[in-house]
Scaffold this motif. Structure first.
Motif, PDB file in Angstrom:
ATOM      1  N   VAL A   1       5.985  -1.588  -5.250  1.00 28.49           N
ATOM      2  CA  VAL A   1       5.690  -0.197  -4.435  1.00 28.49           C
ATOM      3  C   VAL A   1       4.111  -0.214  -4.398  1.00 28.49           C
ATOM      4  O   VAL A   1       3.442   0.145  -3.337  1.00 28.49           O
ATOM      5  N   ALA A   2       3.419  -0.621  -5.528  1.00 30.67           N
ATOM      6  CA  ALA A   2       1.840  -0.612  -5.448  1.00 30.67           C
ATOM      7  C   ALA A   2       1.426  -1.706  -4.479  1.00 30.67           C
ATOM      8  O   ALA A   2       0.373  -1.381  -3.702  1.00 30.67           O
ATOM      9  N   VAL A   3       2.217  -2.892  -4.294  1.00 32.12           N
ATOM     10  CA  VAL A   3       1.482  -3.790  -3.352  1.00 32.12           C
ATOM     11  C   VAL A   3       1.798  -3.223  -1.781  1.00 32.12           C
ATOM     12  O   VAL A   3       0.959  -3.309  -0.850  1.00 32.12           O
ATOM     13  N   LEU A   4       3.032  -2.682  -1.697  1.00 29.73           N
ATOM     14  CA  LEU A   4       3.140  -2.036  -0.391  1.00 29.73           C
ATOM     15  C   LEU A   4       2.427  -0.875  -0.129  1.00 29.73           C
ATOM     16  O   LEU A   4       1.868  -0.896   1.144  1.00 29.73           O
ATOM     17  N   ALA A   5       2.030   0.020  -0.874  1.00 27.71           N
ATOM     18  CA  ALA A   5       1.102   0.933  -0.797  1.00 27.71           C
ATOM     19  C   ALA A   5      -0.148   0.467  -0.211  1.00 27.71           C
ATOM     20  O   ALA A   5      -1.098   1.034   0.738  1.00 27.71           O
ATOM     21  N   GLY A   6      -0.717  -0.692  -0.901  1.00 25.45           N
ATOM     22  CA  GLY A   6      -1.952  -1.057  -0.523  1.00 25.45           C
ATOM     23  C   GLY A   6      -1.915  -1.856   0.816  1.00 25.45           C
ATOM     24  O   GLY A   6      -3.039  -1.673   1.653  1.00 25.45           O
ATOM     25  N   ALA A   7      -0.909  -2.384   1.106  1.00 28.12           N
ATOM     26  CA  ALA A   7      -0.836  -2.945   2.547  1.00 28.12           C
ATOM     27  C   ALA A   7      -0.746  -1.912   3.623  1.00 28.12           C
ATOM     28  O   ALA A   7      -1.493  -1.967   4.661  1.00 28.12           O
ATOM     29  N   PHE A   8      -0.142  -0.912   3.457  1.00 26.93           N
ATOM     30  CA  PHE A   8       0.007   0.215   4.424  1.00 26.93           C
ATOM     31  C   PHE A   8      -1.435   0.913   4.372  1.00 26.93           C
ATOM     32  O   PHE A   8      -2.009   1.298   5.442  1.00 26.93           O
TER      33      PHE A   8
END
Length: 176
Positions: free
Chosen positions: A27-34
């Motif tokens: 979830v942290a990686v996806l939030a950073g990408a968004f």
């Protein structure tokens, strides 16, 4: 030799903890990408130096910037002042500019400054001419194929100023 036997309950707790940690990291990686993607689309990268002119030029000269009658301007309003885009379009038309669309900003961005000049690579010379009559506007390069320019009016906008006939209309450089 002693052998330790792990109970099913402790194995299940360890597996659940590992799954939770993996999900949090994902979830942290996806939030950073968004977040990165949102910042990229709100503030596109600056144009390359190849798209920028290298010398001072005067509007309407054979080697320089286009005359106002060769520039198509779309006028967009981002303020709460009703009719501001229409009034600005009338002022630009009286100065000889070709007026395209007059409406509220389709990008729906809030601009606190004077405004933005949005254009593609082919609109750089025209944006420099238009900047002379709307000083304080920021240059924003986009990917449009034609030479039209969007004048997006912000909250700091006062009025269009007529350029003096003896001074150069603008200096080249745009966003560079």
């Amino acid at each position: 030799m002693s052998h330790v036997v792990e109970s099913a309950t402790s194995r299940r707790h360890r597996r659940n903890r590992r799954t939770a940690i993996i999900l949090v990291v994902l979830v942290a990686v996806l939030a950073g990408a968004f977040y990165y993607a949102a910042q990229y689309f709100q503030h596109p990268p600056a144009p390359s130096a190849a798209a920028c002119p290298t010398s001072d030029i005067t509007a309407g000269t054979a080697e320089g910037l286009p005359a106002p009658g060769q520039i198509t301007v779309n006028v967009y309003n981002t303020t709460g002042r009703a009719g501001l885009a229409a009034d600005t379009a009338k002022s630009l038309k009286s100065l000889g500019y070709v007026i395209g669309t007059v409406s509220n900003d389709p990008a729906k961005r809030k601009i606190d400054g004077v405004g933005e000049l949005r254009y593609g690579p082919g609109g750089n010379p025209g944006a420099n001419v238009l900047k002379a009559v709307v000083p304080g506007t920021a240059f924003t390069l986009d990917k449009r194929a034609d030479a039209t320019i969007d004048l997006v009016i912000g909250n700091g906008f006062k009025s269009v100023t007529a350029p003096t006939s003896t001074a150069p209309a603008a200096t080249a450089g745009g966003p560079c």
